[in-house]
Design an enzyme around this catalytic site. Structure first.
Site, short mmCIF file in Angstrom:
data_model
loop_
_atom_site.label_atom_id
_atom_site.label_comp_id
_atom_site.label_asym_id
_atom_site.label_seq_id
_atom_site.Cartn_x
_atom_site.Cartn_y
_atom_site.Cartn_z
N TYR A 1 39.41 43.20 39.05
CA TYR A 1 39.15 41.84 38.25
C TYR A 1 38.82 42.46 36.68
O TYR A 1 37.97 42.65 36.41
CB TYR A 1 37.43 41.32 38.81
CG TYR A 1 36.93 40.07 37.92
CD1 TYR A 1 37.72 39.27 37.84
CD2 TYR A 1 35.64 40.26 37.75
CE1 TYR A 1 37.31 37.86 36.83
CE2 TYR A 1 35.10 39.19 36.95
CZ TYR A 1 35.74 38.04 36.66
OH TYR A 1 35.27 37.11 36.22
N ASP B 1 42.48 39.11 39.90
CA ASP B 1 42.53 38.39 38.63
C ASP B 1 42.60 39.14 37.07
O ASP B 1 41.72 39.91 37.06
CB ASP B 1 41.10 37.47 38.50
CG ASP B 1 40.95 36.66 37.20
OD1 ASP B 1 41.88 36.56 36.55
OD2 ASP B 1 40.04 35.91 37.24
N HIS C 1 39.72 28.83 41.07
CA HIS C 1 41.03 29.45 41.39
C HIS C 1 41.48 29.17 43.02
O HIS C 1 40.90 28.89 43.53
CB HIS C 1 40.91 31.06 41.54
CG HIS C 1 40.48 31.72 40.29
ND1 HIS C 1 41.28 32.63 39.37
CD2 HIS C 1 39.48 31.73 39.64
CE1 HIS C 1 40.65 32.94 38.21
NE2 HIS C 1 39.70 32.63 38.27
#
Length: 263
Positions: free
Chosen positions: A112, A153, A254
């Site tokens: 992330y 991500d 998302h």
DNA sequence: ATGCCCATTGCAAATGGA
């Protein structure tokens, strides 16, 4: 439902795993991915809904944090074998943004990457420094020669084609030249961007923020990526985005993205 | 330049995220 000769690896920024547990379970039940990288758990390791995930058929490796961040790797029918928690390069960095495990003979890195807004500023600087640490670690992974996937991500829109309108986001940290250059540098190490490989001309979006009616307008961005090492890239069969998940009640901002490789 | 949406905190409206 997927072909049994294939292994499906997915990444999903869940944006709060406790709040969105019904969404996560519904998605797992329908698509049955073999490996799942989750980001933005927004809960501590002990608060993670281990039982609910187990009922769905998965064992979890969780690296949580009280309020923000948090990453996990889920594996269907087996426990992910922990390789490391946290990205090397800064022992003082306590944010839970990286976890790595071996699953079914593949090294899975779940990440992330910092968002970096507002920019310029300390958060943007942290993003760039974190990216440099990722580049260093990724180079080592490639050197190992193992089949590796780095999924998560990345908080980077790789090119202007990967967003509905670059103009309205031009000052956002996700589109700045420095993180974009870092992403290209990462690819140049030898990684294959699975979604780009699958959709070279018409990118699949993975994120639609809650503002300005972006989801109903399909005004999205591609910021969730699955990067494959050369050995794994040769096994790639398909890639995609489970777009419908973004339209569910109580959805994350998302949608899950995935790649299928030969088992 | 700012708010938009969303969840949390703590029980209203402010805060912070990205």
């Amino acid at each position: 439902m997927k072909d049994d000769s294939r292994l499906r690896i997915a990444t999903f920024n869940i944006n709060g795993v406790r709040t969105r547990l019904p969404v996560l379970k519904a998605w797992l039940d329908v698509t049955r991915p073999d490996v799942v990288c989750l980001q933005e758990l927004k809960c501590t390791t002990t608060q993670f809904p281990v039982e609910a995930v187990r009922e769905a058929g998965y064992e979890a490796l969780v690296v949580g944090e009280k309020r923000w961040n948090g990453v996990a790797i889920l594996a269907r029918g087996a426990a992910p074998l922990e390789i490391r928690r946290g990205l090397p390069g800064d022992p003082a960095d306590l944010q839970s943004r990286y976890v790595e495990a071996a699953v079914r003979g593949i090294v899975v890195g779940c990440l992330y990457l910092p968002n970096g807004n507002p920019q310029p500023g300390p958060k943007f600087d942290y993003k760039l420094v974190w990216f440099e640490r990722l580049l260093a670690h990724a180079a080592g992974l490639l050197k190992s020669g193992h089949p590796v996937v780095l999924a998560g991500d990345y908080n980077v829109v790789p090119t202007d084609a990967d967003i509905y309108s670059p103009k309205s986001w031009q000052n956002n940290a996700l589109l700045q030249p420095a993180p974009r250059a870092a992403y290209q540098k990462l690819l140049k190490q030898g990684w294959t961007d699975a979604l780009h490989e699958q959709f070279p001309d018409k990118p699949a979006f993975t994120f639609w923020d809650y503002f300005r009616n972006h989801w109903p307008r399909d005004a999205g961005l591609r910021i969730d990526h699955l990067l494959l090492s050369p050995k794994l890239a040769t096994r790639m069969k398909a890639a995609g985005v489970d777009k419908a998940v973004r339209g569910l009640e109580g959805a994350s901002d998302h949608a899950p993205a995935w790649v299928e490789v030969e088992d």
